[in-house]
Design a protein around this motif. Sequence first.
Motif, PDB file in Angstrom:
ATOM      1  N   UNK A  88       0.835  -1.202   0.000  1.00 33.22           N
ATOM      2  CA  UNK A  88       0.000   0.000   0.000  1.00 33.22           C
ATOM      3  C   UNK A  88       0.874   1.258   0.000  1.00 33.22           C
ATOM      4  N   UNK A  89       1.905   1.272   0.805  1.00 31.77           N
ATOM      5  CA  UNK A  89       2.804   2.435   0.850  1.00 31.77           C
ATOM      6  C   UNK A  89       3.519   2.653  -0.478  1.00 31.77           C
ATOM      7  N   UNK A  90       4.056   1.567  -1.043  1.00 36.42           N
ATOM      8  CA  UNK A  90       4.774   1.687  -2.324  1.00 36.42           C
ATOM      9  C   UNK A  90       3.827   2.079  -3.457  1.00 36.42           C
ATOM     10  N   UNK A 123       1.635   5.975  -7.321  1.00 34.86           N
ATOM     11  CA  UNK A 123       0.449   6.651  -7.863  1.00 34.86           C
ATOM     12  C   UNK A 123       0.532   8.163  -7.642  1.00 34.86           C
ATOM     13  N   UNK A 124       1.081   8.587  -6.517  1.00 36.48           N
ATOM     14  CA  UNK A 124       1.236  10.026  -6.264  1.00 36.48           C
ATOM     15  C   UNK A 124       2.151  10.668  -7.304  1.00 36.48           C
ATOM     16  N   UNK A 125       3.166   9.929  -7.734  1.00 33.83           N
ATOM     17  CA  UNK A 125       4.058  10.454  -8.786  1.00 33.83           C
ATOM     18  C   UNK A 125       3.339  10.496 -10.133  1.00 33.83           C
ATOM     19  N   UNK A 164      -3.210  15.515  -8.422  1.00 33.17           N
ATOM     20  CA  UNK A 164      -3.863  15.056  -7.203  1.00 33.17           C
ATOM     21  C   UNK A 164      -3.106  13.860  -6.633  1.00 33.17           C
ATOM     22  N   UNK A 165      -3.425  13.522  -5.388  1.00 30.24           N
ATOM     23  CA  UNK A 165      -2.792  12.369  -4.747  1.00 30.24           C
ATOM     24  C   UNK A 165      -3.578  11.105  -5.062  1.00 30.24           C
ATOM     25  N   UNK A 166      -2.974   9.949  -4.750  1.00 29.81           N
ATOM     26  CA  UNK A 166      -3.663   8.682  -4.932  1.00 29.81           C
ATOM     27  C   UNK A 166      -4.935   8.642  -4.096  1.00 29.81           C
TER      28      UNK A 166
END
Length: 154
Positions: free
Chosen positions: A29-31, A36-38, A43-45
């Motif tokens: 989930x963190x990775x 996805x944020x990149x 917007x963020x994931x």
Amino acid sequence: MSNDFDTEMVKFGDMPPQAFMLGLLSAFDNRFQACADRFFQEITWKQFFAIICINICKEAPTINELSEVMGSSHQNVKQILLKLESKDFVSMVPDEKDKRKQRIVLTKKCMRFCERNDEQSKTIIWKIFDGIDEEQLGAAIKTIMQMERNINEL
């Protein structure tokens, strides 16, 4: 147990597979969120996930309804929506039947954003699931859904 699983477990000592699975899901989930944020520069994931969840609702959801779908607290969802609203991706409109409720509606800007990113999003999803057949995917879905039911019983 397959040999692949045994080999992987050796790397993590005597950790039970249940603890390993929870750690693996958290790390994934963190990775995934960082990746996805990149990808979504505007917007963020988590913001995009809110948009996905709004889209799957049969009608424009309230914050409480969206919180349930997202599996997150009312406060967290409200913060995500305020950021999306400031970017003109969602708007809050009064419910036609109950003016105390606000419904969350995606804006035209949001729809254009989704259309612009649709093909590349699909490509990324296919890449993430590369080498995973339907049987493996079905087993993973079934497992996570059972874990979700178990969490709801806690």
